[in-house]
Scaffold this motif. Structure first.
Motif, PDB file in Angstrom:
ATOM      1  N   LEU A  29      42.288 -36.384 -37.045  1.00 24.55           N
ATOM      2  CA  LEU A  29      42.490 -35.384 -37.784  1.00 24.55           C
ATOM      3  C   LEU A  29      43.975 -35.111 -38.059  1.00 24.55           C
ATOM      4  CD1 LEU A  29      39.149 -33.507 -38.110  1.00 24.55           C
ATOM      5  CD2 LEU A  29      40.630 -34.021 -39.722  1.00 24.55           C
ATOM      6  N   PRO A  30      45.015 -34.796 -39.167  1.00 25.37           N
ATOM      7  CA  PRO A  30      46.226 -34.458 -37.784  1.00 25.37           C
ATOM      8  C   PRO A  30      46.656 -33.441 -37.250  1.00 25.37           C
ATOM      9  CG  PRO A  30      45.566 -34.017 -40.581  1.00 25.37           C
ATOM     10  CD  PRO A  30      44.401 -34.446 -40.746  1.00 25.37           C
ATOM     11  N   TYR A  31      45.582 -32.376 -37.680  1.00 29.89           N
ATOM     12  CA  TYR A  31      45.885 -31.060 -37.155  1.00 29.89           C
ATOM     13  C   TYR A  31      45.236 -30.648 -35.888  1.00 29.89           C
ATOM     14  CZ  TYR A  31      49.161 -30.114 -40.228  1.00 29.89           C
ATOM     15  OH  TYR A  31      50.224 -30.383 -40.842  1.00 29.89           O
ATOM     16  N   LEU A  32      44.170 -32.026 -35.349  1.00 29.23           N
ATOM     17  CA  LEU A  32      42.800 -31.757 -34.623  1.00 29.23           C
ATOM     18  C   LEU A  32      42.613 -31.099 -33.236  1.00 29.23           C
ATOM     19  CD1 LEU A  32      40.105 -33.295 -33.982  1.00 29.23           C
ATOM     20  CD2 LEU A  32      41.005 -34.595 -32.268  1.00 29.23           C
ATOM     21  N   GLU A  33      44.514 -30.881 -32.726  1.00 32.36           N
ATOM     22  CA  GLU A  33      44.214 -29.987 -31.182  1.00 32.36           C
ATOM     23  C   GLU A  33      44.071 -28.898 -31.779  1.00 32.36           C
ATOM     24  OE1 GLU A  33      46.406 -32.351 -32.341  1.00 32.36           O
ATOM     25  OE2 GLU A  33      46.345 -33.857 -31.145  1.00 32.36           O
ATOM     26  N   ARG A  34      44.590 -28.296 -32.665  1.00 30.43           N
ATOM     27  CA  ARG A  34      44.450 -26.644 -33.362  1.00 30.43           C
ATOM     28  C   ARG A  34      42.557 -26.235 -33.478  1.00 30.43           C
ATOM     29  NH1 ARG A  34      48.671 -25.852 -37.265  1.00 30.43           N
ATOM     30  NH2 ARG A  34      50.754 -26.544 -36.542  1.00 30.43           N
ATOM     31  N   GLY A  35      41.729 -27.617 -34.645  1.00 27.35           N
ATOM     32  CA  GLY A  35      40.702 -27.025 -34.181  1.00 27.35           C
ATOM     33  C   GLY A  35      39.893 -27.641 -33.218  1.00 27.35           C
ATOM     34  N   LEU A  36      40.500 -28.494 -32.276  1.00 27.26           N
ATOM     35  CA  LEU A  36      39.746 -28.368 -30.945  1.00 27.26           C
ATOM     36  C   LEU A  36      39.811 -27.005 -30.647  1.00 27.26           C
ATOM     37  CD1 LEU A  36      40.295 -31.866 -29.689  1.00 27.26           C
ATOM     38  CD2 LEU A  36      38.363 -30.916 -30.678  1.00 27.26           C
ATOM     39  N   GLN A  37      41.221 -26.392 -30.804  1.00 22.24           N
ATOM     40  CA  GLN A  37      41.032 -24.796 -29.960  1.00 22.24           C
ATOM     41  C   GLN A  37      40.063 -24.058 -30.834  1.00 22.24           C
ATOM     42  OE1 GLN A  37      43.527 -24.049 -26.759  1.00 22.24           O
ATOM     43  NE2 GLN A  37      41.646 -22.836 -27.298  1.00 22.24           N
ATOM     44  N   TYR A  38      40.347 -23.752 -31.533  1.00 21.28           N
ATOM     45  CA  TYR A  38      38.814 -23.280 -32.128  1.00 21.28           C
ATOM     46  C   TYR A  38      37.465 -23.566 -31.518  1.00 21.28           C
ATOM     47  CZ  TYR A  38      35.804 -22.025 -36.015  1.00 21.28           C
ATOM     48  OH  TYR A  38      34.307 -21.844 -36.881  1.00 21.28           O
ATOM     49  N   ILE A  39      37.528 -24.312 -31.815  1.00 22.29           N
ATOM     50  CA  ILE A  39      35.724 -25.106 -30.994  1.00 22.29           C
ATOM     51  C   ILE A  39      35.814 -24.301 -29.555  1.00 22.29           C
ATOM     52  CG2 ILE A  39      35.219 -27.181 -30.527  1.00 22.29           C
ATOM     53  CD1 ILE A  39      34.502 -26.025 -33.697  1.00 22.29           C
ATOM     54  N   ASN A  40      36.623 -24.419 -29.051  1.00 27.09           N
ATOM     55  CA  ASN A  40      36.695 -23.975 -27.885  1.00 27.09           C
ATOM     56  C   ASN A  40      36.775 -22.831 -27.384  1.00 27.09           C
ATOM     57  OD1 ASN A  40      38.730 -22.907 -25.582  1.00 27.09           O
ATOM     58  ND2 ASN A  40      38.509 -24.603 -24.498  1.00 27.09           N
ATOM     59  N   ASP A  41      37.098 -21.721 -28.301  1.00 30.47           N
ATOM     60  CA  ASP A  41      37.017 -20.325 -28.046  1.00 30.47           C
ATOM     61  C   ASP A  41      36.231 -19.840 -28.993  1.00 30.47           C
ATOM     62  OD1 ASP A  41      40.154 -20.308 -27.935  1.00 30.47           O
ATOM     63  OD2 ASP A  41      41.041 -19.753 -29.853  1.00 30.47           O
ATOM     64  N   LYS A  42      34.993 -20.280 -29.501  1.00 28.62           N
ATOM     65  CA  LYS A  42      33.931 -20.424 -29.961  1.00 28.62           C
ATOM     66  C   LYS A  42      33.259 -20.432 -28.834  1.00 28.62           C
ATOM     67  CE  LYS A  42      34.200 -18.900 -34.180  1.00 28.62           C
ATOM     68  NZ  LYS A  42      33.232 -17.703 -35.576  1.00 28.62           N
ATOM     69  N   GLY A  43      32.943 -21.397 -27.707  1.00 27.94           N
ATOM     70  CA  GLY A  43      32.536 -21.486 -27.114  1.00 27.94           C
ATOM     71  C   GLY A  43      31.551 -23.268 -26.758  1.00 27.94           C
ATOM     72  N   TYR A  44      31.794 -23.611 -27.904  1.00 32.44           N
ATOM     73  CA  TYR A  44      31.691 -25.181 -27.939  1.00 32.44           C
ATOM     74  C   TYR A  44      32.028 -26.560 -26.949  1.00 32.44           C
ATOM     75  CZ  TYR A  44      27.983 -23.637 -31.644  1.00 32.44           C
ATOM     76  OH  TYR A  44      27.602 -22.797 -32.078  1.00 32.44           O
ATOM     77  N   HIS A  45      31.992 -27.023 -27.399  1.00 37.04           N
ATOM     78  CA  HIS A  45      32.145 -28.137 -26.093  1.00 37.04           C
ATOM     79  C   HIS A  45      32.247 -29.625 -27.090  1.00 37.04           C
ATOM     80  CE1 HIS A  45      32.332 -30.762 -22.520  1.00 37.04           C
ATOM     81  NE2 HIS A  45      32.511 -31.932 -23.403  1.00 37.04           N
ATOM     82  N   ALA A  46      33.423 -29.843 -27.151  1.00 34.59           N
ATOM     83  CA  ALA A  46      33.689 -31.131 -28.426  1.00 34.59           C
ATOM     84  C   ALA A  46      33.291 -32.524 -27.266  1.00 34.59           C
ATOM     85  CB  ALA A  46      34.728 -31.266 -29.053  1.00 34.59           C
ATOM     86  N   VAL A  47      32.744 -33.724 -28.461  1.00 34.96           N
ATOM     87  CA  VAL A  47      32.687 -34.769 -27.512  1.00 34.96           C
ATOM     88  C   VAL A  47      33.160 -35.929 -29.013  1.00 34.96           C
ATOM     89  CG1 VAL A  47      31.148 -36.592 -27.051  1.00 34.96           C
ATOM     90  CG2 VAL A  47      30.912 -34.148 -25.742  1.00 34.96           C
ATOM     91  N   ILE A  48      33.385 -37.116 -29.102  1.00 35.75           N
ATOM     92  CA  ILE A  48      33.654 -37.903 -29.606  1.00 35.75           C
ATOM     93  C   ILE A  48      32.965 -39.007 -29.525  1.00 35.75           C
ATOM     94  CG2 ILE A  48      35.787 -39.511 -30.585  1.00 35.75           C
ATOM     95  CD1 ILE A  48      37.977 -38.174 -30.036  1.00 35.75           C
ATOM     96  N   ARG A  49      32.108 -38.875 -30.402  1.00 34.99           N
ATOM     97  CA  ARG A  49      30.749 -40.213 -30.082  1.00 34.99           C
ATOM     98  C   ARG A  49      31.220 -41.607 -30.375  1.00 34.99           C
ATOM     99  NH1 ARG A  49      28.885 -37.999 -34.637  1.00 34.99           N
ATOM    100  NH2 ARG A  49      29.250 -38.881 -36.707  1.00 34.99           N
ATOM    101  N   ASN A  50      30.719 -42.809 -29.627  1.00 35.83           N
ATOM    102  CA  ASN A  50      30.593 -43.941 -29.723  1.00 35.83           C
ATOM    103  C   ASN A  50      30.394 -44.814 -31.492  1.00 35.83           C
ATOM    104  OD1 ASN A  50      28.528 -44.184 -29.218  1.00 35.83           O
ATOM    105  ND2 ASN A  50      28.501 -44.607 -27.865  1.00 35.83           N
ATOM    106  N   SER A  51      30.392 -44.463 -32.299  1.00 34.47           N
ATOM    107  CA  SER A  51      29.766 -44.497 -33.357  1.00 34.47           C
ATOM    108  C   SER A  51      30.511 -43.888 -34.803  1.00 34.47           C
ATOM    109  CB  SER A  51      28.389 -44.607 -33.638  1.00 34.47           C
ATOM    110  OG  SER A  51      27.916 -43.404 -33.350  1.00 34.47           O
ATOM    111  N   GLY A  52      30.624 -44.048 -35.444  1.00 32.14           N
ATOM    112  CA  GLY A  52      30.685 -43.830 -37.172  1.00 32.14           C
ATOM    113  C   GLY A  52      30.573 -42.021 -37.409  1.00 32.14           C
ATOM    114  N   GLY A  53      30.481 -41.850 -38.911  1.00 36.83           N
ATOM    115  CA  GLY A  53      30.049 -40.339 -39.117  1.00 36.83           C
ATOM    116  C   GLY A  53      31.510 -39.322 -38.804  1.00 36.83           C
ATOM    117  N   LEU A  54      30.052 -38.024 -38.772  1.00 36.95           N
ATOM    118  CA  LEU A  54      31.929 -37.256 -38.996  1.00 36.95           C
ATOM    119  C   LEU A  54      30.947 -35.722 -37.778  1.00 36.95           C
ATOM    120  CD1 LEU A  54      32.957 -37.098 -42.884  1.00 36.95           C
ATOM    121  CD2 LEU A  54      33.704 -37.927 -40.598  1.00 36.95           C
ATOM    122  N   ALA A  55      31.694 -34.801 -37.980  1.00 36.67           N
ATOM    123  CA  ALA A  55      31.178 -33.911 -36.939  1.00 36.67           C
ATOM    124  C   ALA A  55      29.673 -32.802 -37.034  1.00 36.67           C
ATOM    125  CB  ALA A  55      31.861 -32.414 -37.519  1.00 36.67           C
TER     126      ALA A  55
END
Length: 284
Positions: A72-98
């Motif tokens: 995603l072109p602005y992934l860092e901003r999205g991750l900061q939003y997720i962080n602010d919500k108290g969520y932990h982000a993980v990129i899995r080892n397969s396809g699919g989406l969030a």
């Protein structure tokens, strides 16, 4: 291939419930560890040194991203939003989406050897059949087709009257097959979908991208409690899963991981850490 009932009956099944475990092989039991352990188990099941395995797992406040999401072109901003919500982000080892996980979302991995000659379609349909059996006392209206506006949409979205409550994915490792599903048991699926919607809005903005990311409509997603008008817990559905395998004539083996699986797990976990290096700084 054998029919679906034959594939989940009259065999020895190792049943592993990691939903409340704090550690896996002395490593914190988070989504990184979950995907690594599924790979390890799929390897040993494929090698036929371990039996067919069912694993239950739950991770609170976690967004699991697919490989396309990492572009995603602005992934860092999205991750900061997720962080602010108290969520932990993980990129899995397969396809699919969030996909959004929390303590009210149950995940199950059905891990099979590849010698059943299961096609990818067969693997998805096997899990679809299992979920129909699991909830047949509640409904006979579960359908599998893509729900437009849901997160991580696919042909095997499971829904009732157009409202999605579960999604199926597959991971194939050597001769092993891990068919994985998340099921929204309780809580607000609308709220979960709203968070993912905002994540994509912030991470993509108005950029034109090669990959098509979903335009999420939270109203097309619901939990089984919302759809069945019940008050099920993750623990109750876990017990029902275990009982269904017993009712199908299976012998449930002790909940025991192998030393060989620990060796594979360590390697797979290192690969997961490397995959997630770019987002590590955004996790709380």
């Amino acid at each position: 291939m054998k029919n679906n009932n034959q594939l989940i009956s009259k065999s020895t099944i190792r049943f592993i419930d990691h939903s409340n475990d704090k550690l896996i092989f002395n490593v914190p039991n988070n989504a990184l560890a979950s995907f690594a352990i599924d790979d390890a188990i799929a390897t040993t099941v494929g090698e036929k040194v371990a039996p067919v395995t069912v694993r239950i797992w739950v991770h609170d406040q976690t967004i699991v991203l697919g490989i396309p999401d990492s572009r995603l072109p602005y992934l860092e901003r999205g991750l900061q939003y997720i962080n602010d919500k108290g969520y932990h982000a993980v990129i899995r080892n397969s396809g699919g989406l969030a996909v959004l996980l929390d303590k009210n979302v149950l995940n199950m991995s059905l891990i099979l050897p590849g010698d059943h000659h299961l096609s990818i379609h067969d693997g998805y349909h096997l899990m679809y059949y299992f979920i129909q059996e699991l909830f047949k006392e509640d409904t006979n209206e579960i359908k599998a087709y893509e729900i437009k506006g849901s997160y991580c949409p696919g042909d095997y979205d499971l829904s009732i009257n157009g409202t999605k409550f579960a999604g199926i994915s597959q991971r194939r490792v050597r001769q092993g097959i891990a068919v994985q599903i998340y099921i929204d048991i309780a809580g607000s699926s609308f709220a979960r979908a709203s968070i993912v919607k905002d994540f994509y809005r912030i991470s993509k903005q108005d950029e034109v991208t090669k990959h098509h990311y979903p335009e999420i409509n939270p109203s097309v997603m619901g939990s089984i409690n919302e759809l069945f008008h019940k008050n099920y817990t993750v623990e109750q559905i876990t017990s029902r899963i275990e009982q269904l395998f017993i009712d199908k004539g299976n012998e449930l083996a002790p909940n025991r991981l192998l030393q060989h699986e620990q060796e594979i797990f360590n390697k797979r976990l290192e690969q997961m850490w490397k995959r997630n290096e770019k987002i590590a700084a955004f996790n709380p």
